[in-house]
Design a protein around this motif. Structure first.
Motif, PDB file in Angstrom:
ATOM      1  N   ALA A 206       0.843  -1.201   0.000  1.00 43.87           N
ATOM      2  CA  ALA A 206       0.000   0.000   0.000  1.00 43.87           C
ATOM      3  C   ALA A 206       0.876   1.248   0.000  1.00 43.87           C
ATOM      4  CB  ALA A 206      -0.921  -0.007   1.214  1.00 43.87           C
ATOM      5  N   GLY A 207       1.968   1.217   0.771  1.00 44.17           N
ATOM      6  CA  GLY A 207       2.878   2.359   0.824  1.00 44.17           C
ATOM      7  C   GLY A 207       3.508   2.638  -0.533  1.00 44.17           C
ATOM      8  N   ILE A 208       3.950   1.570  -1.198  1.00 39.66           N
ATOM      9  CA  ILE A 208       4.562   1.723  -2.527  1.00 39.66           C
ATOM     10  C   ILE A 208       3.531   2.276  -3.510  1.00 39.66           C
ATOM     11  CG2 ILE A 208       5.542   0.465  -4.481  1.00 39.66           C
ATOM     12  CD1 ILE A 208       6.791  -1.469  -2.403  1.00 39.66           C
ATOM     13  N   PHE A 209       2.302   1.748  -3.458  1.00 35.05           N
ATOM     14  CA  PHE A 209       1.264   2.181  -4.400  1.00 35.05           C
ATOM     15  C   PHE A 209       0.894   3.652  -4.171  1.00 35.05           C
ATOM     16  CE2 PHE A 209      -0.168  -2.493  -3.985  1.00 35.05           C
ATOM     17  CZ  PHE A 209       0.847  -2.893  -4.828  1.00 35.05           C
ATOM     18  N   VAL A 210       0.782   4.033  -2.900  1.00 37.43           N
ATOM     19  CA  VAL A 210       0.459   5.426  -2.577  1.00 37.43           C
ATOM     20  C   VAL A 210       1.581   6.354  -3.078  1.00 37.43           C
ATOM     21  CG1 VAL A 210       0.341   7.039  -0.630  1.00 37.43           C
ATOM     22  CG2 VAL A 210      -1.101   5.013  -0.645  1.00 37.43           C
ATOM     23  N   GLY A 211       2.826   5.904  -2.891  1.00 40.67           N
ATOM     24  CA  GLY A 211       3.968   6.686  -3.368  1.00 40.67           C
ATOM     25  C   GLY A 211       3.930   6.855  -4.881  1.00 40.67           C
ATOM     26  N   GLY A 212       3.573   5.779  -5.578  1.00 41.92           N
ATOM     27  CA  GLY A 212       3.478   5.827  -7.042  1.00 41.92           C
ATOM     28  C   GLY A 212       2.374   6.763  -7.495  1.00 41.92           C
ATOM     29  N   TYR A 213       1.254   6.728  -6.793  1.00 43.74           N
ATOM     30  CA  TYR A 213       0.126   7.585  -7.147  1.00 43.74           C
ATOM     31  C   TYR A 213       0.498   9.054  -6.937  1.00 43.74           C
ATOM     32  CZ  TYR A 213      -4.593   9.385  -7.564  1.00 43.74           C
ATOM     33  OH  TYR A 213      -5.684  10.084  -7.984  1.00 43.74           O
ATOM     34  N   TRP A 214       1.211   9.310  -5.841  1.00 47.16           N
ATOM     35  CA  TRP A 214       1.674  10.675  -5.571  1.00 47.16           C
ATOM     36  C   TRP A 214       2.600  11.163  -6.683  1.00 47.16           C
ATOM     37  CZ3 TRP A 214       6.910  11.763  -4.563  1.00 47.16           C
ATOM     38  CH2 TRP A 214       7.179  13.106  -4.268  1.00 47.16           C
ATOM     39  N   ALA A 215       3.556  10.310  -7.067  1.00 46.38           N
ATOM     40  CA  ALA A 215       4.502  10.696  -8.123  1.00 46.38           C
ATOM     41  C   ALA A 215       3.745  11.046  -9.402  1.00 46.38           C
ATOM     42  CB  ALA A 215       5.488   9.563  -8.384  1.00 46.38           C
ATOM     43  N   TYR A 216       2.730  10.258  -9.724  1.00 48.32           N
ATOM     44  CA  TYR A 216       1.938  10.475 -10.935  1.00 48.32           C
ATOM     45  C   TYR A 216       1.174  11.788 -10.860  1.00 48.32           C
ATOM     46  CZ  TYR A 216      -1.556   9.472 -14.562  1.00 48.32           C
ATOM     47  OH  TYR A 216      -2.359   9.530 -15.667  1.00 48.32           O
ATOM     48  N   LYS A 217       0.563  12.033  -9.717  1.00 57.07           N
ATOM     49  CA  LYS A 217      -0.352  13.163  -9.545  1.00 57.07           C
ATOM     50  C   LYS A 217       0.381  14.489  -9.310  1.00 57.07           C
ATOM     51  CE  LYS A 217      -3.091  13.836  -5.721  1.00 57.07           C
ATOM     52  NZ  LYS A 217      -3.049  15.189  -5.472  1.00 57.07           N
ATOM     53  N   VAL A 218       1.560  14.417  -8.689  1.00 53.86           N
ATOM     54  CA  VAL A 218       2.215  15.641  -8.247  1.00 53.86           C
ATOM     55  C   VAL A 218       3.519  15.963  -8.996  1.00 53.86           C
ATOM     56  CG1 VAL A 218       3.385  16.728  -6.282  1.00 53.86           C
ATOM     57  CG2 VAL A 218       1.211  15.567  -5.943  1.00 53.86           C
ATOM     58  N   LEU A 219       4.344  14.960  -9.240  1.00 49.96           N
ATOM     59  CA  LEU A 219       5.680  15.254  -9.755  1.00 49.96           C
ATOM     60  C   LEU A 219       5.675  15.745 -11.193  1.00 49.96           C
ATOM     61  CD1 LEU A 219       8.098  12.651  -8.209  1.00 49.96           C
ATOM     62  CD2 LEU A 219       7.643  14.993  -7.549  1.00 49.96           C
ATOM     63  N   GLY A 220       4.729  15.238 -11.982  1.00 50.50           N
ATOM     64  CA  GLY A 220       4.571  15.794 -13.317  1.00 50.50           C
ATOM     65  C   GLY A 220       5.599  15.356 -14.343  1.00 50.50           C
ATOM     66  N   TRP A 221       6.410  14.347 -14.046  1.00 48.14           N
ATOM     67  CA  TRP A 221       7.306  13.874 -15.105  1.00 48.14           C
ATOM     68  C   TRP A 221       6.620  12.810 -15.955  1.00 48.14           C
ATOM     69  CZ3 TRP A 221       8.450   8.724 -14.743  1.00 48.14           C
ATOM     70  CH2 TRP A 221       8.353   8.143 -13.473  1.00 48.14           C
ATOM     71  N   GLY A 222       5.416  12.468 -15.582  1.00 46.35           N
ATOM     72  CA  GLY A 222       4.615  11.643 -16.471  1.00 46.35           C
ATOM     73  C   GLY A 222       4.410  10.213 -16.030  1.00 46.35           C
ATOM     74  N   GLY A 223       5.051   9.788 -14.957  1.00 43.38           N
ATOM     75  CA  GLY A 223       4.913   8.382 -14.588  1.00 43.38           C
ATOM     76  C   GLY A 223       4.652   8.191 -13.118  1.00 43.38           C
ATOM     77  N   TYR A 224       4.496   6.933 -12.739  1.00 45.36           N
ATOM     78  CA  TYR A 224       4.251   6.587 -11.347  1.00 45.36           C
ATOM     79  C   TYR A 224       5.437   5.834 -10.769  1.00 45.36           C
ATOM     80  CZ  TYR A 224       2.971   2.640 -14.203  1.00 45.36           C
ATOM     81  OH  TYR A 224       3.010   1.677 -15.156  1.00 45.36           O
ATOM     82  N   TRP A 225       6.358   5.440 -11.632  1.00 44.96           N
ATOM     83  CA  TRP A 225       7.480   4.639 -11.164  1.00 44.96           C
ATOM     84  C   TRP A 225       8.715   4.982 -11.974  1.00 44.96           C
ATOM     85  CZ3 TRP A 225       7.845   1.838  -6.898  1.00 44.96           C
ATOM     86  CH2 TRP A 225       8.944   0.998  -6.750  1.00 44.96           C
ATOM     87  N   GLY A 226       9.833   5.316 -11.303  1.00 45.96           N
ATOM     88  CA  GLY A 226      11.006   5.749 -12.047  1.00 45.96           C
ATOM     89  C   GLY A 226      12.248   4.909 -11.817  1.00 45.96           C
ATOM     90  N   TRP A 227      12.103   3.755 -11.133  1.00 47.44           N
ATOM     91  CA  TRP A 227      13.241   2.886 -10.797  1.00 47.44           C
ATOM     92  C   TRP A 227      14.308   3.686 -10.072  1.00 47.44           C
ATOM     93  CZ3 TRP A 227      11.936  -2.006 -11.290  1.00 47.44           C
ATOM     94  CH2 TRP A 227      11.020  -2.366 -12.292  1.00 47.44           C
ATOM     95  N   ASP A 228      13.887   4.634  -9.267  1.00 50.96           N
ATOM     96  CA  ASP A 228      14.788   5.420  -8.457  1.00 50.96           C
ATOM     97  C   ASP A 228      15.249   4.557  -7.281  1.00 50.96           C
ATOM     98  OD1 ASP A 228      15.471   8.420  -7.755  1.00 50.96           O
ATOM     99  OD2 ASP A 228      14.857   7.420  -5.911  1.00 50.96           O
TER     100      ASP A 228
END
Lengths: 645, 124
Positions: A206-228
């Motif tokens: 759930a934590g990983i999924f929430v983090g991915g959703y945040w990245a998608y919604k807020v970061l604006g680079w276009g994805g939910y997962w960046g292999w960071d």
């Protein structure tokens, strides 16, 4: 400081629990419960103190000054607690200690309790090594505040969920190691370990999924997962705890798999700590190992990780003869083989992610530093995921009746997730300059850029777009001085998928700057300015808190007076943008000299001009991306049902 | 039989992952080394202030300066100027040097900005 005293108290109490468990071997005895409770109360007291300091704006504490400010909304003052490394370790410890109390009430064996509280003591020592209560060497009157990107609901709840997962994974490890030490051949720990691992797995997921959703919604680079590395360091424990879960279930039915379950429990927890080491030690911040030497917490984490892995594996080797032997499975057509093969495939995926994220470190063992392309992860894991899906479908068809309801739901969710990852990546991407009100076609959708709207009082502005006639807005959060702080995308959600619009930074020419001398007349080309008066408010020590100026502006006929105000902040100070002459002039004050004789004024582009300037944006379509959010929720739901049954 | 099966699987996996890895590894090199290499590498440097960055439709060109030698490499990035480019302290370009047009073709740029959280005390 009081906070550190609380932590020392907690450390002593945790060591006391381990000592009692070692000497007395009566786990449910009252002294154990009392010491475990004391340890947790001390951690809770330290945590409450940190929250109190944040809410009281006590900037004499470095952590509070670095991550909070007087202006921060209440909800983000709560989450400022875990905005930085020191606080997030304290949060981890807090969850660990809370779980510790529960364990003392659950007839946990003395050996396992002893190990769990030893881990708690180690965590406490780590928090003390880099304490959130450290004094601020500088004297400040306003904090830096929480990074605007982190001021988001999903990002506020993401770290606690992840840390619950991390803390819970200590339980199967402690149960496994404790059982090995006390009675190696015993399988009674598996039942308890199953519940804790399931819970840990669902929280981590759930934590990983929430983090991915945040990245998608807020970061604006276009994805939910960046292999960071930060993402990978939570993905690896998640994958391995899935393996652990399967092996625990397997070992409950078949004693010969007990060794594998022990090995999985050790590796899972060791990789939780390894991920923390990799991302928190600063080792990846630059590609030299030099940052390692300077970071005491990095060395400490590496040591702890080595102890967990080498210690755990040594005990397994030492007890290997006492562990049940025998075939793991009867034939290649058996359910047992399918589960083992599936586990192995997940281990392969985890190994690929591990090698990729560790490359900057590993490569230096053999020579020059190197890292891997993110393509590596996709290219290497995709075929494995495909085989895994085939295997799951085959297993369902052949042994479906042996799989529990929760298990079925979670596996269906997993397949849907992989499908959604592939399908949502099949959209189109277009980057180009959008002139206001020009129509642009992307993947059959009509996108129009309508301009910007401003809400400078609330430190926000929006890029407004119309997609197929529907209005969507991209929020940009602004610093107090009006500069961009965080640029979020605009997303139009549809059944057929999202249209994702990420505006880039506007290309603004250099501002005109006027140096004003008190009482003297200056011109910006059209209008005249006179710096009339100024005042600096100081605290009792003579440090400036805020400065105001009175400046008159004239076009030869009319005269207007503005009163810009600069609040002194750690990152300098400039006033808000102020409009004059009906919005045809927009200025901000960026400095006043100490003797009040000079002032610096910036002539900014007007809001109307800004609103109508062309803006480059990247538009991407994300076919059926809602399936991704639905599938990960399904995985969590399935796990939840499994915990309850 | 079981052991052989798993050993074969493991060997197969290691070979598969190793091959993929060999293709994807991009070593960090100096500008001089990047010029002489024909494979994917990463170069770190500072923005050359004397080199006016240029943005065409889908290509961004700028100068990357070696911190130690001061040597400048012309970098052509396949995309638009990254957001935080102007505030960049260090820039890492990932890609390959093309001797034909004497420039480094970057697939990816990593922008390292000075942290907003460090070292700025209020003016006194």
């Amino acid at each position: 400081m009081t906070g550190n005293l609380f932590l020392v108290g907690s450390l002593v109490a945790a060591i006391a629990v381990t000592s009692i468990c070692y000497v007395q071997k009566i786990p449910s005895a009252r002294p154990v419960k009392i010491c475990a409770g004391l340890s947790a109360i001390f951690v809770a007291a330290a945590s409450l103190l940190l929250w109190y300091l944040i809410f009281e704006n006590d900037f004499t504490v470095e952590y509070v000054a670095a991550y909070s400010s007087t202006q921060l909304p209440t909800i983000y003052k709560v989450s400022a607690f875990w905005a930085g490394q020191q606080g997030s370790f304290l949060l981890w410890l807090l969850v660990h200690a809370a779980v510790g109390i529960t364990l003392t009430f659950r007839r946990t064996s003395a050996a396992s309790l002893g190990i769990y509280f030893l881990l708690q003591a180690i965590l406490t020592a780590l928090v003390l090594t880099k304490s959130p209560f450290a004094e601020n060497p500088a004297q400040v009157f306003e904090g830096v505040g929480l990074n605007p990107l982190l001021q988001d609901f999903w990002m506020a709840i993401h770290p606690p969920i992840i840390f619950v997962g991390y803390a819970l994974l200590a339980v199967p490890f402690a149960l496994s190691l404790g059982s090995l030490l006390a009675e190696a051949a015993s399988r009674s720990w598996l039942e308890e370990a199953r519940i804790w691992t399931l819970t840990a797995w669902s929280f981590l997921g759930a934590g990983i999924f929430v983090g991915g959703y945040w990245a998608y919604k807020v970061l604006g680079w276009g994805g939910y997962w960046g292999w960071d590395p930060v993402e990978n360091s939570s993905l690896v424990p998640w994958l391995l705890s899935a393996v652990l879960l399967h092996l625990i279930n397997f070992a409950r039915k078949k004693s010969s798999a007990l060794t594998q379950a022990h090995v999985a429990a050790t590796f899972t927890y060791a990789l939780v700590v390894y991920g923390t080491f990799l991302t928190r030690s600063g080792i990846l911040g630059d590609f030299s190992v030099h940052s390692f030497a300077g970071s005491s917490i990095g060395a400490a984490l590496a040591l702890v990780d080595a102890i967990i892995l080498i210690g755990g594996l040594s005990v397994i080797l030492w007890k290997a003869k006492e562990l049940p032997q025998g075939n793991l499975y009867e034939s290649h057509g058996s359910a047992a083989f399918a589960v083992l093969l599936g586990s192995l495939l997940i281990i392969f995926v985890a190994a690929i992610v591990w090698v990729g994220m560790s490359m900057p470190l590993l490569s230096q063992l053999f020579g020059e530093a190197a890292s891997v392309d993110t393509d590596f992860y996709v290219k290497s894991t995709a075929p494995l995921a495909a085989v895994l899906i085939v295997l799951i479908i085959y297993t369902f068809a052949k042994f479906g009746r042996m799989i529990s309801l929760g298990g079925k739901i979670a596996h269906v969710g997993f397949i849907a997730m992989i499908v959604a990852i592939v399908v949502s990546a099949q959209g189109e991407t277009l980057t180009q300059e959008f002139k206001p009100r020009a129509k642009i076609q992307v993947d059959g959708r009509e996108v129009i850029y309508e301009g910007q709207t401003f809400n400078e009082d609330e430190q926000q502005k929006f890029y407004v777009y119309t997609v197929d006639g529907e209005v969507v807005r991209a929020l940009t959060k602004l610093h107090a001085n009006g500069e961009d702080a965080a640029r979020e995308p605009a997303i139009l959600k549809n059944f057929s998928g999202d249209v994702y619009i990420a505006p880039h930074a506007p290309q603004i020419d250099e501002f005109q700057e006027l140096m004003l001398t008190r009482g003297m007349f200056a011109m910006d080309g059209e209008l005249g300015y006179v710096f009339e008066d100024a005042q600096i408010d100081r605290d009792e020590n003579g440090n400036p808190i805020q400065a105001t100026a009175a400046i008159t502006i004239t076009d030869g006929e009319k005269v207007e007076t503005i009163h810009p105000l600069i609040t002194v902040t750690p990152d300098g100070g400039s006033s808000k943008a102020i409009e004059a002459f009906n919005g045809t002039r927009r200025v901000r004050l960026t400095g006043i000299s100490g003797d009040l004789q000079k002032a610096r004024l910036e002539i900014l582009p007007t809001l109307e001009k800004l609103s109508n300037m062309p803006i480059t944006a990247t538009v991407t379509t994300k076919p059926f991306i809602w399936l991704l959010w639905l599938s990960v929720t399904t995985i969590c739901l399935g796990t939840f049902i499994s915990i309850r049954s | 039989m079981r052991k052989i099966f798993f050993i074969a699987l493991l060997v197969g996996f290691v070979a598969y992952a190793g091959l993929n890895l060999a293709e994807s590894v991009t070593p960090y090199v100096s500008i001089a080394e990047a010029r002489s290499s024909s494979s994917n590498v990463q170069v770190k440097g500072l923005l050359d202030k004397n080199f006016e960055p240029q943005q065409t439709c889908d290509e961004f060109t700028f100068g990357l300066q070696d911190e130690a030698t001061g040597e400048t490499l012309r970098v052509k990035f396949d995309g638009v100027k990254p957001d935080q480019f102007d505030e960049a302290y260090h820039i890492v370009a990932v890609g390959k040097y093309d001797a034909a047009d004497e420039s480094f073709h970057a697939k990816k740029l990593l922008i390292k900005c000075p942290s907003k959280y460090e070292g700025q005390n209020p003016k006194s």
